[in-house]
Design an enzyme around this catalytic site. Sequence first.
Site, mmCIF file in Angstrom:
data_model
loop_
_atom_site.group_PDB
_atom_site.id
_atom_site.type_symbol
_atom_site.label_atom_id
_atom_site.label_comp_id
_atom_site.label_asym_id
_atom_site.label_seq_id
_atom_site.Cartn_x
_atom_site.Cartn_y
_atom_site.Cartn_z
ATOM 1 N N ASP A 138 56.438 54.653 18.956
ATOM 2 C CA ASP A 138 55.180 55.371 18.764
ATOM 3 C C ASP A 138 54.112 54.938 19.767
ATOM 4 O OD1 ASP A 138 56.397 56.680 16.718
ATOM 5 O OD2 ASP A 138 55.328 55.671 15.101
ATOM 6 N N GLY A 139 54.124 53.675 20.178
ATOM 7 C CA GLY A 139 53.158 53.222 21.179
ATOM 8 C C GLY A 139 53.343 53.938 22.502
ATOM 9 N N ASN A 152 46.035 59.453 16.390
ATOM 10 C CA ASN A 152 46.212 58.818 15.080
ATOM 11 C C ASN A 152 44.904 58.491 14.390
ATOM 12 O OD1 ASN A 152 48.970 58.825 14.783
ATOM 13 N ND2 ASN A 152 49.278 56.735 15.514
ATOM 14 N N ASP A 153 44.114 57.631 15.047
ATOM 15 C CA ASP A 153 42.933 57.143 14.335
ATOM 16 C C ASP A 153 41.872 56.573 15.271
ATOM 17 O OD1 ASP A 153 43.998 54.494 14.966
ATOM 18 O OD2 ASP A 153 45.278 54.721 13.224
ATOM 19 N N LYS A 194 31.024 47.735 3.350
ATOM 20 C CA LYS A 194 31.039 46.341 3.800
ATOM 21 C C LYS A 194 32.497 45.898 3.776
ATOM 22 C CE LYS A 194 28.500 42.005 3.101
ATOM 23 N NZ LYS A 194 27.563 42.195 4.215
ATOM 24 N N ASP A 227 36.179 44.628 6.578
ATOM 25 C CA ASP A 227 36.653 44.184 7.892
ATOM 26 C C ASP A 227 36.569 45.307 8.912
ATOM 27 O OD1 ASP A 227 37.208 41.638 7.083
ATOM 28 O OD2 ASP A 227 39.372 41.880 6.985
#
Length: 287
Positions: free
Chosen positions: A69-70, A143-144, A171, A173
């Site tokens: 996928d990369g 994707n994102d 709030k 990560d």
Amino acid sequence: MQKKIKNICVVYRPQSTRASQKAKEVIGWLGIRGFRLFLSPEARPISGCRKIKKSEVEKLDLVIVLGGDGTFLSAVRLLNSHPVPILGVNLGHLGFLTETKVEELFDVINMAISGKMLQMERSTLHATVIRKNGKKDSFHALNDIVIERGAHSRLIDMEVFAGPFLVSTVKADGLIIATPTGSTAYCLAAGGPIVQPTVKAITITPICSHTLTNRPIILSDDQQIKLKLSQDPGRGVLMLDGKREEDLTSDDIIIVTKGRRPVIMLSLPTRNYFDILRSKLRFGQRD
């Protein structure tokens, strides 16, 4: 009627011995059939083709991806929103985007150049970062789009708007804004829902939220999403399809919308999305 295929680019991961060997086999197979062949800019030289220039990308008729996928996402970045069909052949571990099995390689390539594959449109995301001085930087993702704290030790605090309306203050990560295609990537690992690729939606998923009330939310893809970091700590990192792009501060405004052009993925007529869910993610299976 499908456009006649003449120009083909092969994208593979040059660090992989297996991918390099398959790329040579594919180029040899296509070369004797008279196609004009190109390699991605980062590829190692292979006899019978040359590295493609940015000005030539729009002339491509087909991109063949050999990898995971990369590697597929690197091909998407190479095309830079040009609507060129991509055939993904899985040489990686999961291969959710590269759905073709390596055992099917030449049969499927033959189907692709003969116009016998399904062309599946996958929606994309467009992000604009507006700086305090008015400068604007634009980005695209399949994707994102992720806002995360990066190397900073403190959680990020961020306001999220859908159009003129405040959705919530997060709030956490970080925050993932995902297409339906991206719902099975980082978004899924962070507890987001699986969304069928044909659904016109954008998913917003907090990463390790500090409150139990911040949950993933699915919005219509015609929404304009606005993000702004709070003054304290006021730092973050913009990631697109897993690639770090920009450092962010509380002076920046991030606008995310549906991309104008989809990514075109080639798929076998006999294969469907739920087959892939079951085979790749073992969806619904019991141990």
